[in-house]
Write an enzyme that holds these catalytic residues in place. Structure first.
Site, PDB file in Angstrom:
ATOM      1  N   LYS A  23       9.531  -4.690   6.118  1.00  0.00           N
ATOM      2  CA  LYS A  23      10.199  -4.374   7.163  1.00  0.00           C
ATOM      3  C   LYS A  23       9.229  -3.559   8.291  1.00  0.00           C
ATOM      4  CE  LYS A  23      13.346  -2.325   3.708  1.00  0.00           C
ATOM      5  NZ  LYS A  23      13.732  -1.173   3.238  1.00  0.00           N
ATOM      6  N   GLY A  24       8.230  -3.293   7.827  1.00  0.00           N
ATOM      7  CA  GLY A  24       7.416  -2.463   8.873  1.00  0.00           C
ATOM      8  C   GLY A  24       7.202  -3.147  10.223  1.00  0.00           C
ATOM      9  N   GLU A  81       2.198  -8.331  12.223  1.00  0.00           N
ATOM     10  CA  GLU A  81       2.245  -7.130  11.100  1.00  0.00           C
ATOM     11  C   GLU A  81       2.134  -5.792  11.785  1.00  0.00           C
ATOM     12  OE1 GLU A  81       2.867  -5.842   8.373  1.00  0.00           O
ATOM     13  OE2 GLU A  81       1.544  -6.606   6.668  1.00  0.00           O
ATOM     14  N   ASP A  82       2.725  -4.693  11.121  1.00  0.00           N
ATOM     15  CA  ASP A  82       2.544  -3.390  11.518  1.00  0.00           C
ATOM     16  C   ASP A  82       1.376  -2.772  11.314  1.00  0.00           C
ATOM     17  OD1 ASP A  82       2.771  -3.260   8.740  1.00  0.00           O
ATOM     18  OD2 ASP A  82       4.254  -1.650   8.718  1.00  0.00           O
ATOM     19  N   ASP A 111      -4.730  -2.725   6.763  1.00  0.00           N
ATOM     20  CA  ASP A 111      -4.985  -1.464   5.996  1.00  0.00           C
ATOM     21  C   ASP A 111      -6.215  -1.775   5.127  1.00  0.00           C
ATOM     22  OD1 ASP A 111      -5.208   1.380   5.075  1.00  0.00           O
ATOM     23  OD2 ASP A 111      -3.850   0.967   3.499  1.00  0.00           O
ATOM     24  N   LYS A 142      -6.690  -0.253  10.740  1.00  0.00           N
ATOM     25  CA  LYS A 142      -7.700   0.835  10.092  1.00  0.00           C
ATOM     26  C   LYS A 142      -8.848   0.087   9.516  1.00  0.00           C
ATOM     27  CE  LYS A 142      -4.066   3.939   7.934  1.00  0.00           C
ATOM     28  NZ  LYS A 142      -3.568   4.276   6.632  1.00  0.00           N
ATOM     29  N   ARG A 155      10.590   5.195  10.299  1.00  0.00           N
ATOM     30  CA  ARG A 155      10.513   4.133  11.218  1.00  0.00           C
ATOM     31  C   ARG A 155      10.912   3.888  12.354  1.00  0.00           C
ATOM     32  NH1 ARG A 155       8.955   0.166   7.042  1.00  0.00           N
ATOM     33  NH2 ARG A 155       9.651   0.383   5.002  1.00  0.00           N
TER      34      ARG A 155
HETATM   35  P1  IMP Z   1      -2.802  -3.563   3.180  1.00  0.00           P
HETATM   36  O1  IMP Z   1      -2.600  -4.539   2.054  1.00  0.00           O
HETATM   37  O2  IMP Z   1      -3.464  -2.524   2.415  1.00  0.00           O
HETATM   38  O3  IMP Z   1      -3.553  -4.033   4.413  1.00  0.00           O
HETATM   39  O4  IMP Z   1      -1.325  -2.674   3.272  1.00  0.00           O
HETATM   40  C1  IMP Z   1      -0.594  -3.020   4.509  1.00  0.00           C
HETATM   41  C2  IMP Z   1       0.643  -2.408   4.599  1.00  0.00           C
HETATM   42  O5  IMP Z   1       0.622  -1.211   3.984  1.00  0.00           O
HETATM   43  C3  IMP Z   1       1.243  -2.216   5.669  1.00  0.00           C
HETATM   44  O6  IMP Z   1       2.040  -3.295   5.973  1.00  0.00           O
HETATM   45  C4  IMP Z   1       2.204  -0.980   5.465  1.00  0.00           C
HETATM   46  O7  IMP Z   1       3.614  -1.157   4.840  1.00  0.00           O
HETATM   47  C5  IMP Z   1       1.424  -0.091   4.473  1.00  0.00           C
HETATM   48  N1  IMP Z   1       0.602   0.861   5.040  1.00  0.00           N
HETATM   49  C6  IMP Z   1      -0.848   0.830   5.202  1.00  0.00           C
HETATM   50  N2  IMP Z   1      -1.146   1.825   5.780  1.00  0.00           N
HETATM   51  C7  IMP Z   1      -0.048   2.542   6.032  1.00  0.00           C
HETATM   52  C8  IMP Z   1       0.271   3.848   7.021  1.00  0.00           C
HETATM   53  O8  IMP Z   1      -0.849   4.605   7.506  1.00  0.00           O
HETATM   54  N3  IMP Z   1       1.154   4.124   7.264  1.00  0.00           N
HETATM   55  C9  IMP Z   1       2.488   3.603   6.769  1.00  0.00           C
HETATM   56  N4  IMP Z   1       2.336   2.194   5.968  1.00  0.00           N
HETATM   57  C10 IMP Z   1       1.195   1.910   5.848  1.00  0.00           C
HETATM   58 MG    MG Z   2       5.276   0.109   3.941  1.00  0.00          MG
END
Ligand code: IMP
Ligand code: MG
Length: 184
Positions: free
Chosen positions: A47-48, A103-104, A107, A135, A169
């Protein structure tokens, strides 16, 4: 513990509303330039990215379609795992489509890395990634976004679609969540 005042749970504002608007307008301009004459489909990962998607699509001055996906990365708490499970798939066939994943936040990159593998097998014309936040310090998977709104430091961000435990959100800016809100 979270309070009843969302703003009071935020220690620092990373991007205010004005900065968010400028970033989205700029991304929209770049995408408009790059996708002229293409078959653009924006895919929002729920949903992000829903808030970003709603603004970004209106900053793109081209005919395009939208679709949505729900994935779960078998993670819990604040970290994702490497295995992605599709909870809600796309409605459309991807053959001949220029797919732009919206994507939001990128990470560790694990979620998108495994999602892209799945989507590539469906033979789209192209796949690119547009992430509102990045990030880079946290990256584990070898993945880079083609469009990045802003790079942020390694802190837990909320607002503009980003949640902690499904809350925050709807904050119109991006802030850092106070650690006392998520540490018990
Ligand atoms: P990844 O697979 O670690 O890149 O995860 C990405 C997902 O983790 C994003 O789509 C978010 O839903 C969540 N996420 C990662 N960092 C944050 C943050 O700082 N705040 C909120 N959600 C985050
Ligand atoms: Mg999330």
């Amino acid at each position: 513990m979270r309070t009843n005042d969302m703003h009071a749970d935020v220690s620092e504002i990373l991007l205010n509303e004005e900065q968010v608007k400028a970033i989205v307008a700029d991304l929209g301009r770049q995408i408009t330039e790059d996708y002229k004459g293409r078959n653009l489909v924006l895919v929002s990962i729920l949903k992000g990215s829903v808030v970003f998607m709603a603004d970004l699509m209106r900053a793109i001055d081209l005919p395009c379609s939208i679709d949505f996906m729900v994935v779960s990365s078998y993670g819990s708490g604040t970290e994702s795992s490497g295995v992605v499970k599709i909870i809600k798939d796309l409605d459309m066939d991807l053959r001949g489509v220029d797919l732009l994943i919206v994507e939001d936040i990128l990470d560790t990159g694990r979620t998108l890395a495994s999602l892209i593998k799945i989507l590539k097998m469906r033979n789209p014309n192209s796949i690119k990634i547009c992430t509102f936040l990045d990030k880079p310090e946290r990256r584990v998977s070898d993945i880079k976004a083609d469009y990045v709104g802003a790079a942020i430091p390694d802190a837990f961000a909320v607002g503009y679609g980003l949640d902690y435990d499904e809350i925050y959100r709807n904050l119109p800016y991006v802030g850092v969540l106070k650690p006392e809100v998520y540490s018990k």
